[in-house]
Every structure is written in structure tokens, then in C-alpha cells.
Motif scaffolding. Structure first.
Motif, PDB file in Angstrom:
ATOM      1  N   TYR A 117       0.855  -1.181   0.000  1.00 43.19           N
ATOM      2  CA  TYR A 117       0.000   0.000   0.000  1.00 43.19           C
ATOM      3  C   TYR A 117       0.890   1.230   0.000  1.00 43.19           C
ATOM      4  O   TYR A 117       1.893   1.291   0.712  1.00 43.19           O
ATOM      5  N   LEU A 118       0.496   2.197  -0.819  1.00 45.76           N
ATOM      6  CA  LEU A 118       1.313   3.383  -1.060  1.00 45.76           C
ATOM      7  C   LEU A 118       0.604   4.607  -0.481  1.00 45.76           C
ATOM      8  O   LEU A 118      -0.550   4.889  -0.816  1.00 45.76           O
ATOM      9  N   LEU A 119       1.310   5.333   0.382  1.00 45.19           N
ATOM     10  CA  LEU A 119       0.791   6.546   0.993  1.00 45.19           C
ATOM     11  C   LEU A 119       1.644   7.730   0.572  1.00 45.19           C
ATOM     12  O   LEU A 119       2.883   7.641   0.556  1.00 45.19           O
ATOM     13  N   ARG A 120       0.981   8.837   0.244  1.00 43.13           N
ATOM     14  CA  ARG A 120       1.687  10.051  -0.165  1.00 43.13           C
ATOM     15  C   ARG A 120       1.579  11.107   0.930  1.00 43.13           C
ATOM     16  O   ARG A 120       0.478  11.460   1.358  1.00 43.13           O
ATOM     17  N   HIS A 121       2.729  11.570   1.359  1.00 43.36           N
ATOM     18  CA  HIS A 121       2.822  12.626   2.373  1.00 43.36           C
ATOM     19  C   HIS A 121       1.989  13.843   1.963  1.00 43.36           C
ATOM     20  O   HIS A 121       2.019  14.276   0.819  1.00 43.36           O
ATOM     21  N   SER A 122       1.241  14.362   2.926  1.00 41.45           N
ATOM     22  CA  SER A 122       0.484  15.585   2.704  1.00 41.45           C
ATOM     23  C   SER A 122       1.113  16.748   3.452  1.00 41.45           C
ATOM     24  O   SER A 122       1.348  17.811   2.891  1.00 41.45           O
ATOM     25  N   GLN A 123       1.382  16.538   4.741  1.00 39.25           N
ATOM     26  CA  GLN A 123       2.020  17.580   5.535  1.00 39.25           C
ATOM     27  C   GLN A 123       2.620  16.939   6.774  1.00 39.25           C
ATOM     28  O   GLN A 123       2.058  15.991   7.327  1.00 39.25           O
ATOM     29  N   GLY A 124       3.791  17.422   7.172  1.00 40.70           N
ATOM     30  CA  GLY A 124       4.403  16.921   8.387  1.00 40.70           C
ATOM     31  C   GLY A 124       5.849  16.540   8.213  1.00 40.70           C
ATOM     32  O   GLY A 124       6.732  17.385   8.291  1.00 40.70           O
ATOM     33  N   ASP A 125       6.121  15.272   7.934  1.00 43.94           N
ATOM     34  CA  ASP A 125       7.479  14.747   7.935  1.00 43.94           C
ATOM     35  C   ASP A 125       8.196  15.063   6.627  1.00 43.94           C
ATOM     36  O   ASP A 125       7.629  15.651   5.706  1.00 43.94           O
ATOM     37  N   HIS A 126       9.462  14.610   6.527  1.00 41.82           N
ATOM     38  CA  HIS A 126      10.310  15.010   5.402  1.00 41.82           C
ATOM     39  C   HIS A 126      10.227  14.065   4.215  1.00 41.82           C
ATOM     40  O   HIS A 126      10.729  14.375   3.139  1.00 41.82           O
ATOM     41  N   TRP A 127       9.630  12.878   4.377  1.00 40.13           N
ATOM     42  CA  TRP A 127       9.563  11.934   3.271  1.00 40.13           C
ATOM     43  C   TRP A 127       8.343  12.222   2.386  1.00 40.13           C
ATOM     44  O   TRP A 127       7.386  12.870   2.804  1.00 40.13           O
ATOM     45  N   ASP A 128       8.383  11.679   1.175  1.00 34.24           N
ATOM     46  CA  ASP A 128       7.282  11.859   0.226  1.00 34.24           C
ATOM     47  C   ASP A 128       6.306  10.691   0.238  1.00 34.24           C
ATOM     48  O   ASP A 128       5.100  10.885   0.102  1.00 34.24           O
ATOM     49  N   LEU A 129       6.837   9.481   0.355  1.00 32.46           N
ATOM     50  CA  LEU A 129       6.027   8.278   0.165  1.00 32.46           C
ATOM     51  C   LEU A 129       6.356   7.237   1.226  1.00 32.46           C
ATOM     52  O   LEU A 129       7.511   7.086   1.635  1.00 32.46           O
ATOM     53  N   MET A 130       5.323   6.519   1.644  1.00 29.35           N
ATOM     54  CA  MET A 130       5.493   5.331   2.478  1.00 29.35           C
ATOM     55  C   MET A 130       4.936   4.140   1.714  1.00 29.35           C
ATOM     56  O   MET A 130       3.808   4.196   1.216  1.00 29.35           O
ATOM     57  N   VAL A 131       5.728   3.086   1.620  1.00 26.49           N
ATOM     58  CA  VAL A 131       5.273   1.827   1.050  1.00 26.49           C
ATOM     59  C   VAL A 131       5.264   0.810   2.182  1.00 26.49           C
ATOM     60  O   VAL A 131       6.269   0.627   2.865  1.00 26.49           O
ATOM     61  N   ILE A 132       4.133   0.171   2.396  1.00 24.73           N
ATOM     62  CA  ILE A 132       4.022  -0.776   3.499  1.00 24.73           C
ATOM     63  C   ILE A 132       3.276  -2.018   3.036  1.00 24.73           C
ATOM     64  O   ILE A 132       2.245  -1.922   2.382  1.00 24.73           O
ATOM     65  N   HIS A 133       3.841  -3.182   3.347  1.00 30.26           N
ATOM     66  CA  HIS A 133       3.146  -4.409   2.971  1.00 30.26           C
ATOM     67  C   HIS A 133       3.507  -5.545   3.917  1.00 30.26           C
ATOM     68  O   HIS A 133       4.600  -5.589   4.466  1.00 30.26           O
ATOM     69  N   PRO A 134       2.560  -6.458   4.120  1.00 31.87           N
ATOM     70  CA  PRO A 134       2.801  -7.607   4.993  1.00 31.87           C
ATOM     71  C   PRO A 134       3.754  -8.602   4.332  1.00 31.87           C
ATOM     72  O   PRO A 134       3.755  -8.772   3.107  1.00 31.87           O
TER      73      PRO A 134
END
Length: 239
Positions: A58-75
């Protein structure tokens, strides 16, 4: 935290067996001007994930807050299988999932951090990511000697949320990889849902005390006494 020690035993007994699912997490910052290209490459691999992975990432795109752009997370099912030569060779055919030092993938990436973590049951994780679009991610680094107490605090805060009819956060704890110790994900329909309904102070304060805190006004200050660093981010799901 006058009641926290007694509550800890209860919460751990209820949640320990539910926190043994492994996940691979990547935090990525694109090279300036390359974010959309990076998203396209990740989405292409995610669309074809069955060629490379057992579970969909699952791909998440940063909106506001931390310094990264994307989080990829999977089991993932097991460390032995995930890091086996066979599965690594299989992922090597992807554009993003298994890249060697100096591969062209890193021409468009300015920062990448990877972690293996324990987290919630896989079916709960998948259901939440299918249903919700907005996610509140908080990443914590504990003060030395406070890892266990930090986790206990996160569990107690979920108990507090239950008392005010708020969805609990998913809790993920580091196995290896990054400098931080754990992170949580809260999931919401939209910003209005994130803001939530107004809860009377008396109800919040009672729920906080039942969760083991001295009161609702002490939840944040107690958390701050346990952590060296804290980063939080609002992120939108990318389908």
C-alpha cells in the motif's frame, strides 16, 4: 501514571498475540522533480505485485508533516522467505521492490529508509487500507531505556480512544532497520473525520483515567517524557 502498571499487564495480554504480523516499510523522498515519475514506477510494481510479493503493498503520499514523500508498506510472511535468494531474485525483476546499490532507481530517489516491523493482524490491516483514504502517521524514537514504556503508552492511548468512541491506532514496532522504535497509523475517511466530533471534557478525562493516565491533560506530557524524537504526518492513500 498512577494506574498504568496494572493496565499494562491487561493490554499486553490482549494485544501481544495480535502484534506478530511482519511488515516491510519503506520511507522514500524523491529527487526534486521526480516525484510523479517515482509514483508511476511504484504503482506499476504494485499493480503487478503478485509477480514479486505475496501481499499487495500500500502506497501513501505525504500531505504535511514529515520530510519523506512516500510510504510503502506491505505484509510479509517470514523473514526467511522474504530474504531468500529465490524471492530476492524474483523481486529483482521489479522496478522498485529489490534494488542493488547504484541501480537506476536511485537516480530519482534522494532518501530511502527501510524497516522490518511487527504490526497488527494482516486482515485488519488490509481492511483498513481498503476502507479509508487518510492516514495519520506518528513515528517515535524512545529515550534510552524507555522502549517498553513507550509501547505501553501507545497501548494505553488506544484504550483511552476506546473510551471516547475513537478508532484505535495500528501500532508497529521495529525489528530492525531504522533509528526509530515504533510508529502508529490512525485511519480516517477525510479531514473532517480526522478532526472528529467534539467530546465533552468530562468524558475524555474519565476515559483517560480508566486507561491509566492521571487525566486527559497529562497524556501528551507523559508521552513527551518518554521520547527523544517524534515525527508525524498526514498522508493520503494512492490507489
Amino acid at each position: 501514571m498512577k494506574n498504568i502498571l496494572g493496565l499494562i499487564t491487561i493490554l499486553i495480554s490482549l494485544t501481544a498475540s495480535a502484534q506478530d504480523q511482519l511488515y516491510k516499510v519503506s520511507l522514500i523522498r524523491a529527487k526534486p522533480g521526480e516525484l510523479l515519475n517515482l509514483i508511476d514506477q511504484l504503482n506499476e510494481d504494485i499493480a503487478n505485485y503478485e509477480s514479486y510479493l505475496e501481499h499487495k503493498p500500500y502506497l501513501l503520499r505525504h500531505s504535511q508533516g514529515d520530510h519523506w514523500d512516500l510510504m510503502v508498506i506491505h505484509p510479509i510472511e517470514s523473514l526467511a522467505d522474504y530474504f531468500s535468494e529465490e524471492e530476492r531474485d524474483q523481486r529483482a525483476d521489479s522496478k522498485t521492490f529489490e534494488k542493488n546499490y547504484g541501480d537506476p532507481f536511485f537516480d530519482i530517489v534522494s532518501f530511502q529508509e527501510e524497516a522490518i516491523v511487527n504490526g497488527p493482524p494482516v486482515n485488519d490491516f488490509i481492511a483498513a487500507f481498503k476502507k479509508y483514504d487518510l492516514f495519520h502517521i506518528e513515528i517515535f524514537t524512545s529515550i534510552a531505556g524507555k522502549q517498553t514504556e513507550l509501547l505501553d503508552q501507545r497501548l494505553a492511548e488506544n484504550h483511552f480512544y476506546a473510551g471516547i468512541d475513537h478508532r484505535p491506532n495500528f501500532i508497529f514496532t521495529r525489528i530492525f532497520g531504522p533509528s526509530w522504535d515504533n510508529f502508529t497509523i490512525g485511519f480516517y475517511e477525510d479531514l473532517h473525520d480526522f478532526a472528529g466530533p467534539e467530546v465533552p471534557f468530562e468524558k475524555e478525562d474519565q476515559a483517560a483515567k480508566e486507561a491509566g493516565f492521571e487525566g486527559v491533560n497529562f497524556i501528551g506530557s507523559y508521552l513527551r517524557s518518554l521520547i527523544a524524537e517524534h515525527h508525524d504526518t498526514l498522508a493520503w492513500k494512492i490507489d
